[in-house]
Design a protein around this motif. Structure first.
Motif, short mmCIF file in Angstrom:
data_model
loop_
_atom_site.label_atom_id
_atom_site.label_comp_id
_atom_site.label_asym_id
_atom_site.label_seq_id
_atom_site.Cartn_x
_atom_site.Cartn_y
_atom_site.Cartn_z
N ALA A 44 -84.08 -5.35 -64.10
CA ALA A 44 -82.80 -6.02 -63.80
C ALA A 44 -82.97 -7.00 -62.64
N GLY A 45 -83.68 -6.60 -61.60
CA GLY A 45 -83.90 -7.49 -60.47
C GLY A 45 -84.74 -8.70 -60.84
N GLY A 46 -85.76 -8.49 -61.65
CA GLY A 46 -86.61 -9.61 -62.08
C GLY A 46 -85.85 -10.59 -62.97
N LEU A 47 -85.05 -10.07 -63.90
CA LEU A 47 -84.25 -10.95 -64.76
C LEU A 47 -83.23 -11.74 -63.95
N LEU A 48 -82.59 -11.06 -63.01
CA LEU A 48 -81.61 -11.74 -62.16
C LEU A 48 -82.27 -12.83 -61.31
N ALA A 49 -83.46 -12.54 -60.81
CA ALA A 49 -84.19 -13.54 -60.01
C ALA A 49 -84.56 -14.74 -60.85
N CYS A 50 -85.05 -14.52 -62.08
CA CYS A 50 -85.43 -15.63 -62.96
C CYS A 50 -84.22 -16.46 -63.35
N ILE A 51 -83.13 -15.81 -63.73
CA ILE A 51 -81.92 -16.54 -64.11
C ILE A 51 -81.38 -17.33 -62.93
N VAL A 105 -87.23 -4.74 -55.44
CA VAL A 105 -88.60 -5.17 -55.76
C VAL A 105 -88.58 -6.23 -56.86
N GLY A 106 -87.81 -6.01 -57.90
CA GLY A 106 -87.71 -6.99 -58.98
C GLY A 106 -87.08 -8.28 -58.51
N LEU A 107 -86.06 -8.18 -57.66
CA LEU A 107 -85.38 -9.35 -57.14
C LEU A 107 -86.29 -10.18 -56.24
N SER A 108 -87.27 -9.53 -55.64
CA SER A 108 -88.18 -10.26 -54.74
C SER A 108 -89.34 -10.90 -55.48
N SER A 109 -89.29 -10.95 -56.81
CA SER A 109 -90.38 -11.57 -57.56
C SER A 109 -90.54 -13.05 -57.22
#
Length: 133
Positions: A44-51, A105-109
């Motif tokens: 979820a964090g990684g997807l939110l960061a990419c979007i 962690v995902g958001l910090s990608s």
């Protein structure tokens, strides 16, 4: 995400691709913990960061374009994006299915990509200079 949108540099496209790849690596790494909430948090964090990165890039391109168009619309889109981002973060962190640490962690990608890409480019550049000399 992998195509170069008009008005952008290849560096931005490389950052988008790098952020996506970093997110995938982080999600695969989260599988090591064998915890669904951790993996969902990283995803979820990684997807939110990419979007967020893609939308922010489009807003900045429109606001810095050398046209006489009204810049109030891209500015309103940017404000709306930040409000939606805050709501998405709140929903994700208040969910019992998403681990907050995995989410961060995902958001910090994007940040990880910002640190790793220049190091990788300088290392690759050093090797290519060694091969020529």
């Amino acid at each position: 995400m992998f195509n170069k949108p008009p008005g952008t540099s290849w560096t931005i496209s490389a950052m988008q691709t790098g952020t996506f790849i970093t997110g995938v690596v982080l999600v695969l790494g989260s599988l090591f913990f064998k915890s669904l909430p951790v993996t969902l948090g990283v995803l979820a964090g990684g997807l939110l960061a990419c979007i967020n990165f893609v939308v922010l890039q489009k807003v900045v391109v429109k606001m810095t374009a050398e046209t006489t168009q009204n810049r109030a619309i891209p500015a309103a889109v940017a404000v709306l994006k930040f409000i939606l981002l805050a709501i998405a973060i709140y929903v994700a962190l208040s969910s019992t299915y998403i681990d907050p640490i995995g989410f961060v962690v995902g958001l910090s990608s994007v940040v990880i990509t910002l640190v790793v890409m220049p190091i990788g480019r300088s290392v690759c550049g050093a090797f290519s200079r060694q091969g020529k000399g």
